[in-house]
Design a protein around this motif. Structure first.
Motif, short mmCIF file in Angstrom:
data_model
loop_
_atom_site.label_atom_id
_atom_site.label_comp_id
_atom_site.label_asym_id
_atom_site.label_seq_id
_atom_site.Cartn_x
_atom_site.Cartn_y
_atom_site.Cartn_z
N MET A 1 46.34 -0.06 -22.33
CA MET A 1 45.25 -0.64 -23.11
C MET A 1 45.67 -1.96 -23.73
O MET A 1 46.85 -2.22 -23.98
CB MET A 1 44.86 0.33 -24.23
CG MET A 1 44.41 1.70 -23.75
SD MET A 1 42.91 1.63 -22.78
CE MET A 1 41.68 1.51 -24.09
N CYS A 2 44.67 -2.79 -24.04
CA CYS A 2 44.94 -4.02 -24.80
C CYS A 2 45.34 -3.62 -26.21
O CYS A 2 44.71 -2.76 -26.82
CB CYS A 2 43.69 -4.88 -24.84
SG CYS A 2 43.87 -6.31 -25.92
N PRO A 3 46.39 -4.23 -26.74
CA PRO A 3 46.81 -3.87 -28.10
C PRO A 3 45.78 -4.26 -29.16
O PRO A 3 45.80 -3.73 -30.26
CB PRO A 3 48.11 -4.65 -28.30
CG PRO A 3 48.13 -5.72 -27.27
CD PRO A 3 47.29 -5.23 -26.13
N HIS A 4 44.86 -5.15 -28.82
CA HIS A 4 43.90 -5.62 -29.83
C HIS A 4 42.48 -5.09 -29.62
O HIS A 4 41.64 -5.25 -30.48
CB HIS A 4 43.82 -7.16 -29.82
CG HIS A 4 45.16 -7.82 -29.75
ND1 HIS A 4 46.13 -7.58 -30.67
CD2 HIS A 4 45.67 -8.68 -28.85
CE1 HIS A 4 47.21 -8.29 -30.35
NE2 HIS A 4 46.95 -8.96 -29.25
N CYS A 5 42.23 -4.53 -28.45
CA CYS A 5 40.85 -4.12 -28.12
C CYS A 5 40.87 -2.68 -27.60
O CYS A 5 41.87 -2.22 -27.09
CB CYS A 5 40.25 -5.00 -27.02
SG CYS A 5 40.34 -6.76 -27.36
N ALA A 6 39.72 -2.03 -27.71
CA ALA A 6 39.62 -0.67 -27.17
C ALA A 6 39.24 -0.76 -25.69
O ALA A 6 38.21 -0.25 -25.27
CB ALA A 6 38.57 0.11 -27.95
N ASN B 1 41.60 -12.33 -24.37
CA ASN B 1 42.52 -13.24 -23.71
C ASN B 1 44.00 -12.90 -23.89
O ASN B 1 44.87 -13.71 -23.57
CB ASN B 1 42.28 -14.68 -24.18
CG ASN B 1 42.03 -15.57 -22.99
OD1 ASN B 1 42.19 -15.12 -21.85
ND2 ASN B 1 41.66 -16.80 -23.24
N HIS B 2 44.29 -11.73 -24.42
CA HIS B 2 45.67 -11.31 -24.56
C HIS B 2 46.34 -11.20 -23.18
O HIS B 2 45.71 -10.79 -22.21
CB HIS B 2 45.72 -9.94 -25.25
CG HIS B 2 47.05 -9.28 -25.21
ND1 HIS B 2 48.04 -9.60 -26.10
CD2 HIS B 2 47.56 -8.34 -24.37
CE1 HIS B 2 49.12 -8.87 -25.81
NE2 HIS B 2 48.85 -8.11 -24.76
N ARG B 3 47.60 -11.62 -23.08
CA ARG B 3 48.34 -11.50 -21.82
C ARG B 3 49.68 -10.86 -22.09
O ARG B 3 50.28 -11.11 -23.12
CB ARG B 3 48.64 -12.89 -21.23
CG ARG B 3 47.46 -13.55 -20.62
CD ARG B 3 47.64 -15.05 -20.60
NE ARG B 3 46.32 -15.63 -20.35
CZ ARG B 3 45.97 -16.21 -19.22
NH1 ARG B 3 46.85 -16.35 -18.25
NH2 ARG B 3 44.77 -16.68 -19.05
ZN LIG Z 1 41.95 -7.62 -25.88
#
Ligand SMILES: [Zn+2]
Ligand SMILES: Nc1ncnc2c1ncn2[C@@H]1O[C@H](COP(=O)(O)OP(=O)(O)OP(=O)(O)O)[C@@H](O)[C@H]1O
Length: 746
Positions: A458-463, A487-489
């Motif tokens: 999962m994205c650490p910032h989004c569900a 936009n997390h990578r």
């Molecule tokens: Zn995210």
């Protein structure tokens, strides 16, 4: 005075300049903390606001541009603010080109132009006195050709009158006349880079097209000031664009401006090229492809000279065109015409409708697959329906073949490329023809699973799960994970953070993966990818489409942008790689929108002399969307869907409004949603509105912010919402509220 400072916009009060008084609608310099900023005069008032001593107010420094914003345009902004439950400031932020306001004394070069006399109807005539026949004729000319006003010299030329009757009308309080800066259209914009355009003459219309154009341009007999709305429902390849262009020529010849809106930036280059060829010197464009300076220039040109033909995306609907005659919304059903965030959450179709009514102009909605909303307006009356049921060259719509992926699976076929697809692609491309392949997702695969514990990364910032993207280096490739929302990578991890296993597996397919699979299975095929990642930059879309048009590739693999507008005669095959994802989204409009995309995509095949074919891979061949596509019955689908919505009391038979909350703290946001629901419920109940929720938003966390929502449902008519300020005062600190009337996603 509206002043933009840093990221924000403020409404401030100043004392008028004693030597050079300014008025509502002027653009001026004002001092803010010892610096000069540009400001827009929004209103004049006799007294300072309550509690502010006059001696504390600063004075307007200098006029930049007289009458920068017309009365009619300010009315539009006011209407939009009310309609979207937003402040006028927020609407202006969307409506103005970037950097028009703000602190840019040095580089704030607005063309100055010559001062000339401008005439328009007095908004509130104070007399009812008789007018002479000559004066009547003048008013009639003005109402017919320039309901928003025009240059005196144009009016005199148009009417054949002298100046005396105009002056008498001014004295009688029926007209107003003032000096304005007139910028001659010396340098209309800006041909797209590197394209010399050979002029093009209009095509000879088919009888069907002629009929449509004739009813479009026929006198309506409508009283001046009223607008007109037409739905042009023409199948793909029926020559709608040619009608837009010839209708544009008709209105331009009358001295009226024309605005053509496209739902997507990728469609603009082709259309713009055609417009430049057809109307050299008349064409402007407005979209986020342009630099801030270019957008500001288009904006400035719109106010002067003309008549213009402007091609643009959603926000171009706010351009200050003074004599609007025609607004075209191409692919009117497209959800991108709705702005979801930030506020104002407006629909370009609603704003365009209001404008055309205000200006006595024509609103032309074009589509092969009209929206349910517009279809309903046709059946109910206010919108006129014109249809094109044949392709221009008399060509047939392509035959549609469904590949049942369950059977493929039963035969031991586990790949996303079925055997029939492989065979057809080989044959079609072997004949020297081309194919387009639609894949709903970009990237390599939509998520990465741990094979041992089943956990998705999962994205650490989004569900949301992270998407796998593959980077090809010389002789090797490596994968990275990306979040399409924030936009997390991050690099691909070597082991699962849940169970420690090193066995990862990409799940599902994106455009990159499809290209790779096709390459493996049909090694001779030349492939191009057309998605958000490959079309970056100013000419990204044009570059890829040109390569494909020049037959530098046999197959174009892409996302939804592939389905729209492309007109290449050598494309004879269109493929829906996996229909199911789009059809089964948990959304009221999922089926309607999926069918629209499939019909659009199918319409890319066989547009020239060679017949086309469409291949749809699905696990649900009996699904109503697939059946409607195969039988070519968009009408039937639309009528059934409408009946079902009516029976179940769903939009568009009721109204909806989505209140979206977001905040850094999950608990405070949830709390805010509950407080808001409690505050609203009694009031809404009273008006027969219901509140659904509060509930976490479908994507409950984005960029580290929690998201909750309240869905409001009620009878058609105005939204019974208190002002945004009152709603926000109920919320705890740090919780933001977005009001989205008539949301697209439910
Ligand atoms: Zn995210
Ligand atoms: N009257 C005409 N005579 C000859 N060719 C025409 C005529 N009208 C249109 N065409 C050509 O037919 C093709 C299809 O027309 P156009 O792209 O306008 O269709 P459309 O209805 O906008 O399709 P879509 O909805 O699929 O985008 C184009 O190549 C266009 O140049």
């Amino acid at each position: 005075m509206l002043v933009e400072i840093g990221q924000g916009t403020l409404l401030l009060t100043y004392v008028n300049n004693p030597t050079e008084p300014v008025e509502t609608g002027d653009l001026v310099w004002v001092p803010v903390r010892k610096q000069l900023h540009a400001g827009l005069v929004m209103a004049e008032r006799p007294e300072p606001p309550a509690g502010v001593p006059k001696q504390q107010l600063q004075t307007v420094k200098k006029l930049i541009l007289k009458g920068a914003f017309s009365r009619v345009w300010r009315q539009l902004i006011g209407w939009c603010a009310e309609h979207t439950h937003t402040s006028q400031l927020q609407v202006l932020r969307t409506a103005l080109p970037p950097g028009l306001l703000g602190q840019r004394a040095g580089n704030h070069k607005l063309p100055q132009g010559r001062r000339q006399l401008w005439v328009e109807r007095q908004p509130h005539p104070c007399t009812q006195q008789d007018v002479t026949e000559r004066q009547q004729h003048l008013l009639h000319c003005l109402d017919r050709h320039a309901p928003q006003g025009c240059w005196l010299k144009d009016l005199l030329q148009d009417s054949g009158c002298s100046r005396a009757p105009v002056e008498n009308l001014v004295k009688a309080g029926l007209l107003m006349m003032e000096h304005r800066h007139h910028i001659a259209p010396e340098q209309p914009q800006l041909q797209p880079s590197g394209s010399g355009h050979t002029p093009e003459t209009p095509q000879r219309l088919t009888p069907d097209q002629s009929r449509v154009l004739a009813s479009l341009t026929a006198p309506t007999g409508l009283p001046t000031g009223g607008g007109r709305e037409v739905l042009l429902w023409g199948i793909t390849g029926s020559g709608k664009t040619e009608i837009y262009l010839q209708a544009a020529a008709f209105w331009l010849a009358q001295g009226r401006d024309v605005l053509i809106l496209c739902p997507e930036i990728g469609l603009i280059p082709q259309l713009l090229d055609r417009c430049h060829r057809r109307f050299p010197d008349r064409v402007l464009s407005y979209s986020s492809h342009l630099s801030d300076g270019e957008r500001r220039r288009t904006w400035e040109h719109c106010r002067h000279g003309g008549p213009w033909l402007v091609v643009g995306t959603r926000s171009a609907v706010f351009l200050p065109l003074a004599r609007l005659g025609l607004v075209v919304l191409d692919e009117e059903h497209d959800p991108s015409y709705k702005q979801e965030a930030p506020m104002p959450c407006y629909h370009a179709r609603d704003v365009a409708r209001h404008r055309t009514q205000q200006d006595g102009a024509c609103l032309l909605l074009g589509s092969a697959t009209p929206s349910l909303e517009s279809w309903r307006r046709c059946r109910a009356g206010p919108c006129q329906l014109l249809r094109l049921k044949e392709r221009v060259a008399g060509g047939q719509l392509p035959a549609i073949r469904v590949v049942d992926m369950r059977q493929e699976l039963a035969r031991g076929q586990r790949t996303a490329i079925s055997r029939p697809l492989r065979d057809r692609l080989e044959t079609v491309c072997g004949r020297g023809e081309q194919a387009v392949v639609f894949v709903p997702r970009r990237g390599y695969s939509p998520f990465l699973n741990c094979r041992s514990c089943g956990e998705a990364m999962m994205c650490p910032h989004c569900a949301l799960p992270l998407t796998v993207h593959r980077h090809h280096g010389p002789g090797a490739h490596h994968d990275v994970l990306r979040c399409h929302w924030c936009n997390h990578r991050q690099p691909l991890q070597t082991h699962c953070h849940q169970c420690g296993s090193r066995a990862f597996k990409p799940f599902g397919i994106g455009t990159q993966r499809v290209v790779e699979l096709l390459q493996q299975q049909l090694p001779g095929l030349r492939l191009l990818r057309y998605d958000h990642d490959t079309t970056r930059g100013k000419d990204g879309h044009r570059r890829i489409l040109e390569q494909f048009a020049r037959h530098r590739a046999d197959v174009l693999v892409g996302t939804q942008m592939l389905a729209k507008g492309m007109d290449l005669p050598n494309v004879t095959m269109a493929v829906v790689l996996a229909a199911d994802g789009l059809m089964h989204r948990p959304d009221l409009r999922a089926q309607e929108q999926a069918l629209q995309v499939f019909f659009q995509l199918a319409g890319r095949a066989g547009r020239g002399m060679k017949p086309g074919e469409v291949l749809v891979q699905t696990y649900a061949p009996e699904h109503v969307v697939v059946r409607s596509l195969v039988e070519g019955c968009y009408d039937r689908f639309l009528n059934q869907e409408m009946e079902s919505r009516r029976r179940h009391g769903l939009v568009p038979y009721v109204r909806a409004c989505l209140l979206r909350l977001s905040g850094a703290s999950a608990r405070t946001t949830a709390n805010g949603a509950a407080l808001l629901a409690a505050h609203l419920s009694p009031r809404l109940h009273h008006r027969r509105w219901t509140v659904v929720g509060p509930a976490p938003a479908p994507v409950a966390r984005v960029a580290r912010r929690s998201r909750w929502q309240l869905l409001l449902h009620g009878p058609e008519g105005p939204l019974p919402l208190p002002p945004g300020q009152e709603l926000r005062s109920v919320l705890p600190r740090g919780v933001d509220l977005t009001i989205d009337p008539d949301p697209m996603h439910l």
